[in-house]
Design a protein around this motif. Structure first.
Motif, PDB file in Angstrom:
ATOM      1  N   ALA A   1     -41.755  20.183  44.136  1.00  0.00           N
ATOM      2  CA  ALA A   1     -41.585  19.961  42.463  1.00  0.00           C
ATOM      3  C   ALA A   1     -40.818  21.362  42.138  1.00  0.00           C
ATOM      4  CB  ALA A   1     -42.858  19.508  41.866  1.00  0.00           C
ATOM      5  N   CYS A   2     -41.550  22.360  42.440  1.00  0.00           N
ATOM      6  CA  CYS A   2     -41.114  23.529  41.790  1.00  0.00           C
ATOM      7  C   CYS A   2     -39.711  24.013  42.300  1.00  0.00           C
ATOM      8  CB  CYS A   2     -41.933  24.826  42.111  1.00  0.00           C
ATOM      9  SG  CYS A   2     -43.820  24.424  41.383  1.00  0.00           S
ATOM     10  N   THR A   3     -39.434  23.771  43.681  1.00  0.00           N
ATOM     11  CA  THR A   3     -38.302  24.127  44.072  1.00  0.00           C
ATOM     12  C   THR A   3     -37.182  23.567  43.740  1.00  0.00           C
ATOM     13  OG1 THR A   3     -39.321  24.706  46.296  1.00  0.00           O
ATOM     14  CG2 THR A   3     -36.846  24.421  46.369  1.00  0.00           C
ATOM     15  N   GLY A   4     -37.310  22.044  43.485  1.00  0.00           N
ATOM     16  CA  GLY A   4     -36.195  21.487  42.925  1.00  0.00           C
ATOM     17  C   GLY A   4     -35.819  21.876  41.644  1.00  0.00           C
ATOM     18  N   LYS A   5     -36.698  21.904  40.732  1.00  0.00           N
ATOM     19  CA  LYS A   5     -36.460  22.391  39.475  1.00  0.00           C
ATOM     20  C   LYS A   5     -35.877  23.656  38.978  1.00  0.00           C
ATOM     21  CE  LYS A   5     -36.844  18.886  36.523  1.00  0.00           C
ATOM     22  NZ  LYS A   5     -35.815  18.450  35.801  1.00  0.00           N
ATOM     23  N   LEU A   6     -36.364  24.634  39.956  1.00  0.00           N
ATOM     24  CA  LEU A   6     -36.343  25.969  39.893  1.00  0.00           C
ATOM     25  C   LEU A   6     -34.509  26.224  40.179  1.00  0.00           C
ATOM     26  CD1 LEU A   6     -39.309  27.688  40.711  1.00  0.00           C
ATOM     27  CD2 LEU A   6     -38.278  27.536  38.494  1.00  0.00           C
ATOM     28  N   VAL A   7     -34.428  25.911  41.693  1.00  0.00           N
ATOM     29  CA  VAL A   7     -32.881  26.073  42.290  1.00  0.00           C
ATOM     30  C   VAL A   7     -32.106  25.235  41.221  1.00  0.00           C
ATOM     31  CG1 VAL A   7     -31.863  25.713  44.204  1.00  0.00           C
ATOM     32  CG2 VAL A   7     -34.184  26.429  44.461  1.00  0.00           C
ATOM     33  N   GLY A   8     -32.442  23.872  40.890  1.00  0.00           N
ATOM     34  CA  GLY A   8     -31.519  23.239  40.324  1.00  0.00           C
ATOM     35  C   GLY A   8     -31.101  23.760  38.989  1.00  0.00           C
ATOM     36  N   ALA A   9     -31.959  24.557  38.316  1.00  0.00           N
ATOM     37  CA  ALA A   9     -31.424  24.967  37.072  1.00  0.00           C
ATOM     38  C   ALA A   9     -31.082  26.386  37.297  1.00  0.00           C
ATOM     39  CB  ALA A   9     -32.917  25.104  36.243  1.00  0.00           C
ATOM     40  N   ILE A  10     -31.724  27.207  38.200  1.00  0.00           N
ATOM     41  CA  ILE A  10     -31.170  28.646  38.195  1.00  0.00           C
ATOM     42  C   ILE A  10     -29.658  28.665  38.621  1.00  0.00           C
ATOM     43  CG2 ILE A  10     -31.352  30.531  39.772  1.00  0.00           C
ATOM     44  CD1 ILE A  10     -34.446  30.061  39.726  1.00  0.00           C
ATOM     45  N   LEU A  11     -29.268  27.718  39.641  1.00  0.00           N
ATOM     46  CA  LEU A  11     -27.779  27.903  40.281  1.00  0.00           C
ATOM     47  C   LEU A  11     -26.968  27.752  38.976  1.00  0.00           C
ATOM     48  CD1 LEU A  11     -28.091  26.095  43.771  1.00  0.00           C
ATOM     49  CD2 LEU A  11     -28.058  28.732  43.186  1.00  0.00           C
ATOM     50  N   PRO A  12     -26.868  26.699  38.296  1.00  0.00           N
ATOM     51  CA  PRO A  12     -25.786  26.538  37.414  1.00  0.00           C
ATOM     52  C   PRO A  12     -25.809  27.780  36.351  1.00  0.00           C
ATOM     53  CG  PRO A  12     -27.495  24.606  37.082  1.00  0.00           C
ATOM     54  CD  PRO A  12     -27.838  25.474  38.403  1.00  0.00           C
TER      55      PRO A  12
END
Length: 450
Positions: free
Chosen positions: A339-350
């Protein structure tokens, strides 16, 4: 004599329910206040109160206190009360959806939202095969893998807009790039989350029958079209006419009736009731904003203050930490990590691609990782649809608590001690005048619950 005894038993059941609601309100207020002192959203305290009153804590004490306080035959009444509160709250959530939040950052907000949802959903679906065998049967009914995996992906994808708005306000982050962008992205996230839930509801209701799924899809499309093309102008005309004559009580009653009727209609179609309440709120007029906020929104907020804690307690009664096995604990860790990986990586990259610093991008990821009340609504919907068993429900509620609670403390460490917000991170203004569509103006209207 038998009739009198039956009536007396029914009256006592009702009396116990009323006493339970009193306990719920006191416990929710006490734990909510404690959460605020710990710099946590109120919702974290209220959810914790539900867990403490449930089998995980109170139920472990001698005397079977949870069963005595919340008897099995009273819980359906509490659940009914909580559902009314939830429907009315979802009506307000739909009403709060503001284009003003998205307009200044539309392209980037859409990118962050879609990226974080896609990453979290994909990782959730990838995790589903490792969880499915243990949770494929709910109350004696087999759940299809597609429905289970789709729901796990949806649960991972959620960002709680109301809780996020509260965190931003309390941490004085509304005028930062990360804060305003997260609010806009979360608004899009919420809209997509309800659409995903509507799809999962249709999938479960159809039970693998593609003809039924097609029928639900057609009725859903007709319902949405009718709400946007017919109900929206009618409600706008009614609101303006009755607001001009200050018929506030009658207007409030009609709007609540509309939300409840819309919820019934979507249930009949085969998608969850909360989608109907949300869409009825979505088609509500936003102007005159100040007048509507004063005479309609405030009363609705008061209803939420009374009824929503019941929803949290009902949720807590379904959380049983003692039922988790050692294998479930491993699964719980995996769920939280995914859950944390998906949201953190998905928001940080863009955010990084858009030129945000690492600090801003990490703050954005932490904000988008809050799930709170929105997650609980979706989890309870899944239980009512028969998609989740008790153990999986418990694990996902704990995940929602952890991801919501971690944001505040981590964000507070990143704020500069001197000014609270760095000048470099502020959202640039087009002119010297305040932005009428900025996050501050929108939050003034929405009064976020957290």
């Amino acid at each position: 004599m038998t009739t009198l005894a039956a009536a007396s038993a029914q009256d006592m059941k009702l009396a116990v329910m009323l006493a339970d609601i009193g306990v719920v309100l006191v416990a929710g207020a006490a734990l909510g206040r404690l959460a605020q002192k710990l710099r946590q959203p109120v919702v974290v305290g209220e959810i914790t109160a539900g867990i403490l009153l449930g089998p995980s804590v109170l139920g472990l004490l001698p005397g079977n206190l949870t069963e005595r306080l919340f008897p099995v035959d009273v819980r359906p009444l509490l659940s009914a009360v909580s559902q009314v509160g939830l429907i009315l709250f979802m009506f307000v959530v739909g009403w709060e959806f503001e284009k003003r939040l998205i307009r200044p950052h539309a392209r980037l907000a859409a990118g962050v939202s879609l990226s974080s949802i896609a990453m979290a959903f994909g990782l959730g679906v990838a995790l589903a095969p490792f969880l499915y065998d243990e949770h494929a049967t709910v109350a004696g009914h087999h759940i299809s893998f597609v429905a289970f995996a789709t729901f796990i992906g949806t649960a991972m994808s959620v960002t709680a807009f109301p809780v996020l708005a509260r965190i931003l306000t309390e941490n004085k982050l509304l005028d930062t790039r990360a804060g305003s962008l997260s609010l806009a992205s979360a608004a899009i996230d919420d809209l997509l989350a309800w659409c995903l839930l509507a799809y999962v509801s249709a999938l479960v209701t159809a039970n693998g029958n593609y003809a039924d799924l097609g029928r639900i899809g057609l009725w859903s499309a007709a319902y949405v079209a009718g709400m946007l093309l017919v109900v929206r102008p009618l409600v706008a005309r009614l609101v303006w006419r009755w607001a001009a004559t200050e018929r506030w009580s009658a207007l409030l009653a009609v709007l609540c009736a509309g939300a409840l009727t819309s919820a019934w209609l979507t249930t009949w179609i085969g998608i969850h009731a909360i989608f109907g309440a949300f869409l009825f709120g979505f088609v509500m007029p936003r102007e005159p904003a100040m007048v509507l906020a004063e005479h309609l929104r405030k009363p609705m907020d008061h209803v939420s203050v009374v009824l929503l804690p019941v929803f949290f307690i009902v949720t807590g009664l379904g959380v049983d930490l003692g039922a988790l096995t050692s294998g479930d604990l491993v699964a719980l860790v995996a769920i939280i990590v995914v859950a944390c990986t998906g949201k953190l990586v998905g928001a940080i990259l863009p955010a990084r691609l858009a030129g945000f610093s690492w600090r801003e991008a990490k703050d954005l990821g932490l904000l988008m990782n809050t799930r709170g009340l929105t997650e609980l609504i979706i989890l309870n919907a899944a239980v009512s649809l028969g998609v989740l068993d008790g153990r999986m429900f418990t694990m996902l509620v704990i995940m929602a608590l952890v991801t919501t609670a971690m944001a505040g403390p981590l964000l507070s460490r990143r704020r500069p001690a001197e000014t609270g917000v760095s000048e470099a991170s502020k959202v640039p203004e087009v002119s010297g005048e305040p932005d009428p569509y900025g996050p501050e103006a929108a939050v003034d209207f929405i009064r976020p619950r957290g």
